[in-house]
Design an enzyme around this catalytic site. Structure first.
Site, PDB file in Angstrom:
ATOM      1  N   ALA A   1       0.638  -0.973  -0.235  1.00 53.31           N
ATOM      2  CA  ALA A   1      -0.055   0.398   0.354  1.00 53.31           C
ATOM      3  C   ALA A   1       0.927   0.954   0.055  1.00 53.31           C
ATOM      4  O   ALA A   1       1.649   1.151   0.001  1.00 53.31           O
ATOM      5  CB  ALA A   1      -0.867  -0.241   1.282  1.00 53.31           C
TER       6      ALA A   1
ATOM      7  N   GLY B   1       0.412  -5.146   0.971  1.00 53.65           N
ATOM      8  CA  GLY B   1      -0.861  -4.724   0.100  1.00 53.65           C
ATOM      9  C   GLY B   1      -0.325  -5.460  -0.840  1.00 53.65           C
ATOM     10  O   GLY B   1      -1.159  -5.881  -1.477  1.00 53.65           O
TER      11      GLY B   1
ATOM     12  N   GLU C   1      -0.340  -9.422  -0.459  1.00 54.93           N
ATOM     13  CA  GLU C   1      -2.263  -9.342   0.015  1.00 54.93           C
ATOM     14  C   GLU C   1      -2.903  -9.790  -1.320  1.00 54.93           C
ATOM     15  O   GLU C   1      -3.727 -10.506  -1.667  1.00 54.93           O
ATOM     16  CB  GLU C   1      -2.669  -8.226   0.551  1.00 54.93           C
ATOM     17  CG  GLU C   1      -2.208  -8.749   2.077  1.00 54.93           C
ATOM     18  CD  GLU C   1      -2.251  -7.606   3.479  1.00 54.93           C
ATOM     19  OE1 GLU C   1      -2.158  -6.119   2.865  1.00 54.93           O
ATOM     20  OE2 GLU C   1      -3.124  -7.258   4.277  1.00 54.93           O
TER      21      GLU C   1
ATOM     22  N   GLU D   1       4.928  -5.296   7.362  1.00 52.95           N
ATOM     23  CA  GLU D   1       4.247  -4.014   7.994  1.00 52.95           C
ATOM     24  C   GLU D   1       5.016  -3.893   9.176  1.00 52.95           C
ATOM     25  O   GLU D   1       4.829  -2.676   9.735  1.00 52.95           O
ATOM     26  CB  GLU D   1       2.725  -4.758   8.213  1.00 52.95           C
ATOM     27  CG  GLU D   1       1.749  -4.401   6.351  1.00 52.95           C
ATOM     28  CD  GLU D   1       1.961  -5.055   6.337  1.00 52.95           C
ATOM     29  OE1 GLU D   1       2.478  -6.634   6.573  1.00 52.95           O
ATOM     30  OE2 GLU D   1       1.273  -5.292   4.763  1.00 52.95           O
TER      31      GLU D   1
HETATM   32  N1  CO8 Z   1       5.044   3.088  -0.569  1.00 53.81           N
HETATM   33  C1  CO8 Z   1       5.335   4.688  -1.213  1.00 53.81           C
HETATM   34  N2  CO8 Z   1       6.057   4.149  -2.177  1.00 53.81           N
HETATM   35  C2  CO8 Z   1       7.270   3.184  -2.454  1.00 53.81           C
HETATM   36  C3  CO8 Z   1       6.448   2.055  -1.524  1.00 53.81           C
HETATM   37  C4  CO8 Z   1       5.255   1.585  -0.553  1.00 53.81           C
HETATM   38  N3  CO8 Z   1       4.594   1.214   0.269  1.00 53.81           N
HETATM   39  N4  CO8 Z   1       8.015   1.134  -1.810  1.00 53.81           N
HETATM   40  C5  CO8 Z   1       8.529   1.825  -2.485  1.00 53.81           C
HETATM   41  N5  CO8 Z   1       8.225   3.249  -2.692  1.00 53.81           N
HETATM   42  C6  CO8 Z   1       8.887   4.243  -3.538  1.00 53.81           C
HETATM   43  C7  CO8 Z   1      10.044   4.559  -2.857  1.00 53.81           C
HETATM   44  O1  CO8 Z   1       9.956   5.955  -1.355  1.00 53.81           O
HETATM   45  C8  CO8 Z   1      11.128   5.388  -3.983  1.00 53.81           C
HETATM   46  O2  CO8 Z   1      10.679   6.892  -4.221  1.00 53.81           O
HETATM   47  P1  CO8 Z   1      11.106   7.986  -4.395  1.00 53.81           P
HETATM   48  O3  CO8 Z   1      12.571   7.768  -4.385  1.00 53.81           O
HETATM   49  O4  CO8 Z   1      10.357   8.626  -4.573  1.00 53.81           O
HETATM   50  O5  CO8 Z   1      11.224   7.854  -2.775  1.00 53.81           O
HETATM   51  C9  CO8 Z   1      10.708   4.601  -4.815  1.00 53.81           C
HETATM   52  O6  CO8 Z   1       9.477   3.632  -4.715  1.00 53.81           O
HETATM   53  C10 CO8 Z   1      11.246   3.159  -4.916  1.00 53.81           C
HETATM   54  O7  CO8 Z   1      12.441   2.602  -4.403  1.00 53.81           O
HETATM   55  P2  CO8 Z   1      13.118   2.456  -3.074  1.00 53.81           P
HETATM   56  O8  CO8 Z   1      13.955   3.487  -3.377  1.00 53.81           O
HETATM   57  O9  CO8 Z   1      13.240   1.974  -1.511  1.00 53.81           O
HETATM   58  O10 CO8 Z   1      13.738   1.121  -3.628  1.00 53.81           O
HETATM   59  P3  CO8 Z   1      14.566  -0.162  -3.303  1.00 53.81           P
HETATM   60  O11 CO8 Z   1      14.500  -1.214  -4.790  1.00 53.81           O
HETATM   61  O12 CO8 Z   1      16.350   0.356  -2.568  1.00 53.81           O
HETATM   62  O13 CO8 Z   1      14.279  -0.566  -2.297  1.00 53.81           O
HETATM   63  C11 CO8 Z   1      11.956  -2.044  -1.811  1.00 53.81           C
HETATM   64  C12 CO8 Z   1      12.569  -1.253  -2.928  1.00 53.81           C
HETATM   65  C13 CO8 Z   1      11.945  -3.173  -0.978  1.00 53.81           C
HETATM   66  C14 CO8 Z   1      10.203  -3.039  -1.737  1.00 53.81           C
HETATM   67  C15 CO8 Z   1      11.744  -0.475  -0.538  1.00 53.81           C
HETATM   68  O14 CO8 Z   1      10.865  -0.117  -1.598  1.00 53.81           O
HETATM   69  C16 CO8 Z   1      10.563  -0.516   0.695  1.00 53.81           C
HETATM   70  O15 CO8 Z   1      10.917  -1.774   1.410  1.00 53.81           O
HETATM   71  N6  CO8 Z   1       9.183  -0.216   0.166  1.00 53.81           N
HETATM   72  C17 CO8 Z   1       8.296  -0.344   1.328  1.00 53.81           C
HETATM   73  C18 CO8 Z   1       7.173  -2.522   1.078  1.00 53.81           C
HETATM   74  C19 CO8 Z   1       6.430  -1.779   2.399  1.00 53.81           C
HETATM   75  O16 CO8 Z   1       7.334  -1.413   3.762  1.00 53.81           O
HETATM   76  N7  CO8 Z   1       5.971  -2.406   2.103  1.00 53.81           N
HETATM   77  C20 CO8 Z   1       4.858  -2.592   2.861  1.00 53.81           C
HETATM   78  C21 CO8 Z   1       3.439  -0.764   2.462  1.00 53.81           C
HETATM   79  S1  CO8 Z   1       2.165  -1.192   3.950  1.00 53.81           S
HETATM   80  C22 CO8 Z   1       0.946  -1.880   3.747  1.00 53.81           C
HETATM   81  O17 CO8 Z   1       1.533  -2.761   2.653  1.00 53.81           O
HETATM   82  C23 CO8 Z   1       0.289  -2.019   4.499  1.00 53.81           C
HETATM   83  C24 CO8 Z   1      -1.780  -3.243   3.699  1.00 53.81           C
HETATM   84  C25 CO8 Z   1      -2.602  -2.643   3.692  1.00 53.81           C
HETATM   85  C26 CO8 Z   1      -3.551  -3.381   3.325  1.00 53.81           C
HETATM   86  C27 CO8 Z   1      -3.471  -3.152   1.020  1.00 53.81           C
HETATM   87  C28 CO8 Z   1      -4.420  -3.716   0.196  1.00 53.81           C
HETATM   88  C29 CO8 Z   1      -4.145  -4.507  -0.833  1.00 53.81           C
END
Ligand code: CO8
Length: 246
Positions: free
Chosen positions: A94, A137, A140, A160
């Site tokens: 998400a 998400g 999921e 999360e």
């Molecule tokens: N949300 C918003 N932006 C994101 C997300 C995200 N989940 N994941 C990545 N991005 C963005 C980053 O902010 C970045 O943008 P910017 O350069 O503008 O800051 C861009 O995508 C590239 O990301 P990274 O530079 O971090 O790329 P890496 O290759 O270094 O890392 C990862 C990739 C490991 C995937 C890393 O981006 C990461 O850890 N992302 C977050 C993953 C996460 O925590 N996901 C869970 C989110 S909470 C959630 O999903 C709750 C679920 C609720 C229900 C949903 C129902 C469908």
């Protein structure tokens, strides 16, 4: 949900991956590419298309997915639907930036995520073709589909906890049924990721229900904590979270 570990290319080899837009009432899609594929144009095709955000599932994207699914559900020509992302990410979860400043009242009162499970109610078979990150998400969302075809670079996880929150769209329930309680708990409690191969080795099926409702309420409740805010803010500010257990 069943998980089949094979090249997503196999699944997609007969369909051109240069999607064309299908116009719907209200205009073109902003966050997804939508097409009908196959010789008989009977495969509904949805490609998540927010490459800069690794296909993070913002509200607008999920609304568009719901609209595309409605269109395919009503289209008598369409027999099955494929949802895919890119080589790098099916969906990295998400949208954290969108959730960062939400309050408990907004989540609970607005029933946040209520419309996000449209895919699980579609009557036609829905296949998730997953490569790259399927996290939070994103994991999921894939598990809501009937079948997952996972490529070799697919990585599944529920990170999360690293943001101070919990899965909110069936992760604790469907993951348990997909990979078993032990591995599901390990993934949810550590935020670690697993490959498609590992997920398949652990796969077995149980049954679903009440748990999803409870999980949604607990997910909303994390928005009443300071740690959830800190976890998401730390992500956006690209630093390590300083959790206080509050
Ligand atoms: N949300 C918003 N932006 C994101 C997300 C995200 N989940 N994941 C990545 N991005 C963005 C980053 O902010 C970045 O943008 P910017 O350069 O503008 O800051 C861009 O995508 C590239 O990301 P990274 O530079 O971090 O790329 P890496 O290759 O270094 O890392 C990862 C990739 C490991 C995937 C890393 O981006 C990461 O850890 N992302 C977050 C993953 C996460 O925590 N996901 C869970 C989110 S909470 C959630 O999903 C709750 C679920 C609720 C229900 C949903 C129902 C469908």
């Amino acid at each position: 949900m069943s998980l089949l570990c094979r090249s997503t290319g196999l699944l997609l080899k007969h369909i051109s991956l240069t999607p064309t837009f299908i116009s719907v009432a209200g205009g073109q899609y902003q966050y997804i590419l939508v097409d009908k594929k196959g010789e008989k144009k009977n495969v509904g095709f949805i490609q998540l298309n927010r490459p800069k955000a690794l296909n993070a599932l913002c509200d607008g994207l999920m609304m568009e997915v719901g609209k595309a699914l409605d269109t395919f559900e009503a289209d008598r020509e369409v027999g099955a639907i494929i949802i895919t992302g890119s080589e790098k990410a099916f969906a990295a979860g998400a949208d954290i930036k969108e959730m960062q400043n939400r309050t408990f009242q907004e989540c609970y009162g607005g029933n946040f995520l209520a419309h996000w499970n449209r895919v699980s109610t579609v009557k036609k078979p829905v296949i998730a073709a997953v490569n790259g990150f399927a996290l939070g998400g994103g994991c999921e969302f894939a598990m809501m589909c009937d079948i997952i075809y996972a490529g070799e670079k697919a990585q599944f996880g529920q990170p999360e906890i690293l943001l101070g929150t919990i899965p909110g769209a069936g992760g604790t329930q469907r993951l348990t049924r997909a990979v078993g309680k032990s591995l599901a708990m390990e993934l949810v409690l550590t935020g670690d990721r697993i490959s498609a191969q590992e997920a398949k080795q652990s796969a077995f099926e149980l049954t679903l229900a009440e748990g999803n409702r409870l999980e949604k309420r607990l997910f909303h409740a994390t928005f009443a904590t300071e740690d959830r805010k800190e976890g998401m803010t730390a992500f956006v500010e690209k630093r390590k979270a300083a959790f206080q257990d509050k």
